[in-house]
Design a protein around this motif. Structure first.
Motif, mmCIF file in Angstrom:
data_model
loop_
_atom_site.group_PDB
_atom_site.id
_atom_site.type_symbol
_atom_site.label_atom_id
_atom_site.label_comp_id
_atom_site.label_asym_id
_atom_site.label_seq_id
_atom_site.Cartn_x
_atom_site.Cartn_y
_atom_site.Cartn_z
ATOM 1 N N PHE A 90 3.603 7.456 -2.736
ATOM 2 C CA PHE A 90 2.138 8.328 -2.457
ATOM 3 C C PHE A 90 2.504 9.545 -1.379
ATOM 4 O O PHE A 90 3.070 9.270 -0.328
ATOM 5 N N ASP A 131 0.870 7.206 -8.235
ATOM 6 C CA ASP A 131 -0.674 7.311 -8.482
ATOM 7 C C ASP A 131 -1.020 8.552 -9.165
ATOM 8 O O ASP A 131 -0.608 9.544 -8.880
ATOM 9 N N ALA A 133 -4.020 10.670 -9.449
ATOM 10 C CA ALA A 133 -5.365 11.135 -8.872
ATOM 11 C C ALA A 133 -5.114 12.220 -8.147
ATOM 12 O O ALA A 133 -3.952 12.552 -7.857
ATOM 13 N N ASP A 135 -6.506 13.239 -5.439
ATOM 14 C CA ASP A 135 -6.774 13.307 -3.896
ATOM 15 C C ASP A 135 -5.686 13.943 -2.837
ATOM 16 O O ASP A 135 -6.229 14.363 -1.644
ATOM 17 N N ASP A 143 -10.771 12.855 -5.739
ATOM 18 C CA ASP A 143 -9.865 12.347 -6.762
ATOM 19 C C ASP A 143 -9.831 13.479 -7.933
ATOM 20 O O ASP A 143 -8.991 13.296 -8.663
ATOM 21 N N SER A 179 -5.568 6.127 -10.394
ATOM 22 C CA SER A 179 -6.465 5.426 -9.534
ATOM 23 C C SER A 179 -7.728 6.267 -9.293
ATOM 24 O O SER A 179 -8.378 5.819 -8.312
ATOM 25 N N TYR A 206 -5.951 1.123 -12.492
ATOM 26 C CA TYR A 206 -6.831 0.908 -11.443
ATOM 27 C C TYR A 206 -8.121 0.565 -12.302
ATOM 28 O O TYR A 206 -8.948 1.547 -12.056
ATOM 29 N N LYS A 209 -11.908 -0.649 -9.499
ATOM 30 C CA LYS A 209 -11.526 -0.060 -8.287
ATOM 31 C C LYS A 209 -12.898 0.067 -7.504
ATOM 32 O O LYS A 209 -13.607 1.087 -8.020
ATOM 33 N N PHE A 214 -12.328 -0.097 2.978
ATOM 34 C CA PHE A 214 -11.203 -0.407 3.464
ATOM 35 C C PHE A 214 -10.102 0.400 3.336
ATOM 36 O O PHE A 214 -8.747 0.052 3.383
ATOM 37 N N PHE A 218 -5.416 4.291 4.800
ATOM 38 C CA PHE A 218 -4.688 5.047 3.486
ATOM 39 C C PHE A 218 -4.834 6.720 3.498
ATOM 40 O O PHE A 218 -3.958 7.608 3.454
ATOM 41 N N ARG A 219 -6.086 6.965 3.735
ATOM 42 C CA ARG A 219 -6.618 8.274 3.603
ATOM 43 C C ARG A 219 -5.838 9.060 5.070
ATOM 44 O O ARG A 219 -5.533 10.136 4.966
ATOM 45 N N GLN A 236 -16.027 5.615 -7.800
ATOM 46 C CA GLN A 236 -15.632 4.191 -7.646
ATOM 47 C C GLN A 236 -16.786 3.291 -7.928
ATOM 48 O O GLN A 236 -17.806 3.576 -7.576
ATOM 49 N N TYR A 286 -4.565 -5.053 -5.273
ATOM 50 C CA TYR A 286 -3.928 -4.099 -4.310
ATOM 51 C C TYR A 286 -4.528 -4.510 -2.888
ATOM 52 O O TYR A 286 -5.558 -4.483 -2.654
ATOM 53 N N VAL A 288 -5.171 -3.547 0.391
ATOM 54 C CA VAL A 288 -5.264 -2.362 0.673
ATOM 55 C C VAL A 288 -5.041 -2.098 2.252
ATOM 56 O O VAL A 288 -5.033 -2.933 2.968
ATOM 57 N N SER A 289 -4.936 -0.688 2.427
ATOM 58 C CA SER A 289 -4.500 -0.443 3.888
ATOM 59 C C SER A 289 -5.512 -0.993 5.050
ATOM 60 O O SER A 289 -4.922 -1.540 6.039
ATOM 61 N N TYR A 328 1.488 -3.687 1.818
ATOM 62 C CA TYR A 328 2.199 -2.946 2.806
ATOM 63 C C TYR A 328 3.127 -3.678 3.324
ATOM 64 O O TYR A 328 4.087 -3.651 4.300
HETATM 65 C C1 PBG Z 1 -6.460 7.586 -3.965
HETATM 66 C C2 PBG Z 1 -6.078 6.124 -3.656
HETATM 67 C C3 PBG Z 1 -6.624 5.342 -2.681
HETATM 68 C C4 PBG Z 1 -5.877 4.301 -2.551
HETATM 69 C C5 PBG Z 1 -4.914 4.283 -3.353
HETATM 70 N N1 PBG Z 1 -5.171 5.454 -4.174
HETATM 71 C C6 PBG Z 1 -7.884 5.880 -1.761
HETATM 72 C C7 PBG Z 1 -9.041 6.276 -2.254
HETATM 73 O O1 PBG Z 1 -9.440 5.872 -3.178
HETATM 74 O O2 PBG Z 1 -9.749 6.844 -1.522
HETATM 75 C C8 PBG Z 1 -6.234 3.273 -1.348
HETATM 76 C C9 PBG Z 1 -5.147 2.368 -0.964
HETATM 77 C C10 PBG Z 1 -5.284 1.797 0.258
HETATM 78 O O3 PBG Z 1 -6.100 1.741 0.982
HETATM 79 O O4 PBG Z 1 -4.348 1.182 0.682
HETATM 80 N N2 PBG Z 1 -7.001 7.679 -5.282
#
Ligand code: PBG
Length: 340
Positions: A90, A131, A133, A135, A143, A179, A206, A209, A214, A218-219, A236, A286, A288-289, A328
């Protein structure tokens, strides 16, 4: 008295049946374990920055850094040594390259393309997932491409995603992972990959999603959080929905996805289970973060032993029906599994 059905026999009563018998020694627990977790179940997400010799810690993801390309190469080799089959890259795109139209996403020499090459050169046998997307490239953090009212445009975005997937595949990506949750993009990407000679590049969709709280860390990690205007609820999924996830998965499979993903992870294991029971396709989740941050914060606050929390949550994904998990904690988990 009628013969007992096998299912009734297992209900033989105490003391003929003592459930604790099979739990009473470790060799026996190993023998009857229904699920196993191994390093080959893990996909390791890695954040990339420009520069060299740079590791930038991410405040909301303690223990995770953004790495420059030379260190990404090291991480790829490390994954190989640990038996982690695949890494997910990423990019944190420099601020000056983020625009309304996200055109940097299509630059064949952009950060992610150079990261793919660095990783594949360093460890050709480790899979690289990217990925798809916009963003990391938009000045508004969405995205996709937005109209005057801030609505993310589906078909216009999808065209760019197809180009983005091709650019990443040409750079050497093994799996492209849309994604973005635009409708129809999996089919368009599949057709384009076939047409352009990338027939062995896999698509991990994805598929389900959710618009989740959560994703915050990541952002921060990719630098899109501060830019984001509004939320992502118009593309989403609504966390209230489960049947809708089945339709999303069915569509992505019909359009040519090789693998499907549910995201986030632990709060959505009911969705994982439904997908597993209904579709015969490799399924991933996933973690996620925000889930990672929650485990780290919980461990630091004494909620439980960190290693134990990590391995137990990852095993839960396997038990629910996942072929593998993006996490992670992948390098930590792989080390714990290796060292017993
Ligand atoms: C972006 C994307 C995101 C994640 C993976 N790809 C964030 C979002 O959709 O805003 C999240 C991954 C994470 O939180 O670990 N398209």
């Amino acid at each position: 008295m009628a013969a007992l059905e096998p299912s009734e026999m297992s209900l033989a009563s105490f003391p003929a049946m003592r459930m604790r018998r099979s739990r009473s020694s470790s060799w026996c627990r190993a023998l009857v374990a229904e699920t196993v977790l191994t390093p080959s179940d893990l996909i390791w997400p890695i954040f990339v920055i420009e520069g060299s010799g740079k590791a930038e810690p991410i405040a909301s993801l303690p223990g995770v850094s953004r790495w420059s390309l030379d260190l990404v190469a090291e991480r790829a080799r490390e994954a190989g040594k640990l038996g982690i089959p695949c890494i997910a890259l990423f990019p944190n795109t420099p601020a000056g390259l983020r625009t309304q139209d996200a055109l940097e996403a299509l630059n064949p020499d952009n950060l992610i393309c150079r990261a793919i090459k660095a990783a594949k050169d360093a460890a050709p046998d480790v899979g690289v997932l990217t990925d798809v997307a916009l963003d990391p490239y938009t000045s508004h953090g969405h995205d996709g491409i937005v109209d005057g009212k801030g609505y993310v445009l589906n078909d216009e975005t999808s065209k760019l995603l197809v180009e983005q997937a091709l650019v990443q595949s040409t750079a050497g990506a093994d799996i492209v992972a849309p994604s973005d949750m635009m409708d129809g993009r999996v089919g368009s990407i599949r057709q384009a990959l076939e047409r352009e000679g990338h027939s062995n590049v896999r698509i991990m969709a994805y598929a389900a999603k959710y618009a989740s709280a959560f994703y915050g860390p990541f952002r921060e990690a990719v630098g899109s959080g501060g830019l984001l205007k509004g939320d992502k609820k118009s593309y989403q999924m609504d966390p209230a929905n489960s049947d809708e996830a089945m339709r999303e998965v069915a569509l992505d499979i019909a359009e040519g996805a090789d693998f499907v993903m549910v995201k986030p992870g632990l709060p959505y294991l009911d969705i994982v289970r439904r997908v597993k029971e209904r579709f015969e396709i490799p399924l991933f989740a996933y973690q996620v973060s925000g889930e990672y941050a929650m485990i780290e914060a919980g461990a630091a606050a004494g909620a439980g032993d960190r290693d134990g929390l990590v391995l137990e949550t990852l095993l839960a994904f396997k038990r629910a029906g996942c072929s593998g998990v993006l996490t992670y904690h992948a390098p930590l988990a792989a080390r714990l599994l290796r060292d017993g």
